[in-house]
Design a protein around this motif. Sequence first.
Motif, short mmCIF file in Angstrom:
data_model
loop_
_atom_site.label_atom_id
_atom_site.label_comp_id
_atom_site.label_asym_id
_atom_site.label_seq_id
_atom_site.Cartn_x
_atom_site.Cartn_y
_atom_site.Cartn_z
N SER A 1 -0.08 1.58 -1.47
CA SER A 1 -0.17 0.80 -2.71
C SER A 1 -1.03 1.58 -3.69
CB SER A 1 -0.79 -0.57 -2.41
OG SER A 1 -0.99 -1.31 -3.59
N SER B 1 6.39 -3.18 -12.05
CA SER B 1 6.04 -2.81 -10.69
C SER B 1 7.25 -2.21 -9.99
CB SER B 1 5.55 -4.02 -9.90
OG SER B 1 4.39 -4.58 -10.49
N THR C 1 8.69 -1.42 -6.06
CA THR C 1 8.58 -1.53 -4.61
C THR C 1 9.70 -0.71 -4.00
OG1 THR C 1 7.57 -3.74 -4.69
CG2 THR C 1 8.65 -3.09 -2.64
N ASN D 1 3.38 -7.08 -4.78
CA ASN D 1 2.93 -5.91 -5.54
C ASN D 1 2.17 -6.45 -6.75
OD1 ASN D 1 2.64 -3.41 -6.70
ND2 ASN D 1 4.82 -2.86 -6.56
N GLN E 1 2.11 0.23 -9.07
CA GLN E 1 1.86 -0.57 -10.27
C GLN E 1 1.86 0.31 -11.52
OE1 GLN E 1 -1.34 -1.03 -7.88
NE2 GLN E 1 0.35 -1.77 -6.60
N HIS F 1 -0.76 -6.73 -9.90
CA HIS F 1 -1.58 -6.09 -10.94
C HIS F 1 -2.14 -7.20 -11.83
CE1 HIS F 1 -2.03 -2.93 -14.37
NE2 HIS F 1 -3.18 -3.27 -13.83
N SER G 1 3.12 -9.43 -11.35
CA SER G 1 3.25 -9.14 -9.92
C SER G 1 4.70 -9.28 -9.48
CB SER G 1 2.35 -10.07 -9.10
OG SER G 1 1.00 -9.92 -9.47
N GLY H 1 -2.53 -4.38 -4.28
CA GLY H 1 -2.41 -3.85 -5.62
C GLY H 1 -3.75 -3.77 -6.32
N ASN I 1 -2.06 2.02 -8.11
CA ASN I 1 -1.94 1.88 -9.56
C ASN I 1 -1.78 3.28 -10.13
OD1 ASN I 1 -2.38 1.77 -12.36
ND2 ASN I 1 -3.68 -0.02 -12.18
#
Length: 336
Positions: A100, A165, A167, A200, A130, A202, A184, A250, A102
């Motif tokens: 994970s 985001s 994934t 996920n 993110q 933020h 998210s 996240g 950012n």
Amino acid sequence: MSPATAVALCALAWAVFLGAHLALNGRWWPWLAVSLLPPPLFAAAPLALLAAAAAAGSVPGAALAAGCLLAGWRESGVNWRALQRSSAPGVRPEGVRVVSWNTQHWNQGREPDRFYAFLHTVPADVYLLQEYLNGFEGGEVWDIDDEERLRDEFPGHHLSVDNNSVTLSRFPPAGPPVPVGACSLRVDLRTPDGVLSTYNVHIPVQLTVMNPLSRAFFRDMRRRHEARRREYDALVADLLANPHPFLVSGDFNTSAAIGDIRRMPRSARDAIGANRSLFPASWHARWKLRLWRIDWVFTSTGVRVERYAFRDPGGLSDHLAQDVTITTTDIEEMNG
């Protein structure tokens, strides 16, 4: 005034401040600025007062300092469970590896090849990335489209994109991705042990850098407080309604000293106990002195965190990447 009395008064002042912090933190929007204090302060201040009380012979000061140390321990960000190491360093357990990160505006202003090369240095079964966006100049945010490159770089992964985001998963999705709030993304994955929900996350930042004495500063802080509350409320509501085991990870933009993190439900367990650092820090990745953790991993019952580490992105972001290995042996039973 004697040294013992002075120490006792200092300890009392800290106790009053700590009481206000615990009562108002995460509940009253102006306290958001106070909660940005460095988390280590909540351990360092009472420890210093304890030492001063011992030197001055102040029993009331020592008692107050000890009480403050215990009451504010969770705010300090200290990972005491790191002292209970069970696995040998360098041994990577088997399980599902989740990374994970950012990305700090994806690869904006940087070489895309370097960006993807870093992701390949942490080969994962699931990537939760993110800030799939560019911009913020003049307040603008620009959507981007890097899906073709993502599919080329990760041909064995399923791609889900929404709410800025990304994934990526080796496991097929059990349904369409579910936006949670405005920042998210939930993706349910069909693992060999059953359905696992990944979140996920933020959470928006607390403050904009501007004159702290201006009215605009306080209006912006209140607006951001409300935005953060909405994102936490949406996340918690979805977690409580979700019948599947989950992993939430996240950039929460929330240190241990910020009360917003207490909004997470009891069913979401902090994974930091699997980290080997006594004071884990995920930010600021570009500085030699890492400050504290604002990126988190939470898991539900049925999901065991075997290993948890932070990876240096080599200047590509101000956040370290979270590298987690989980086992999911109880998921099939929980899914019924």
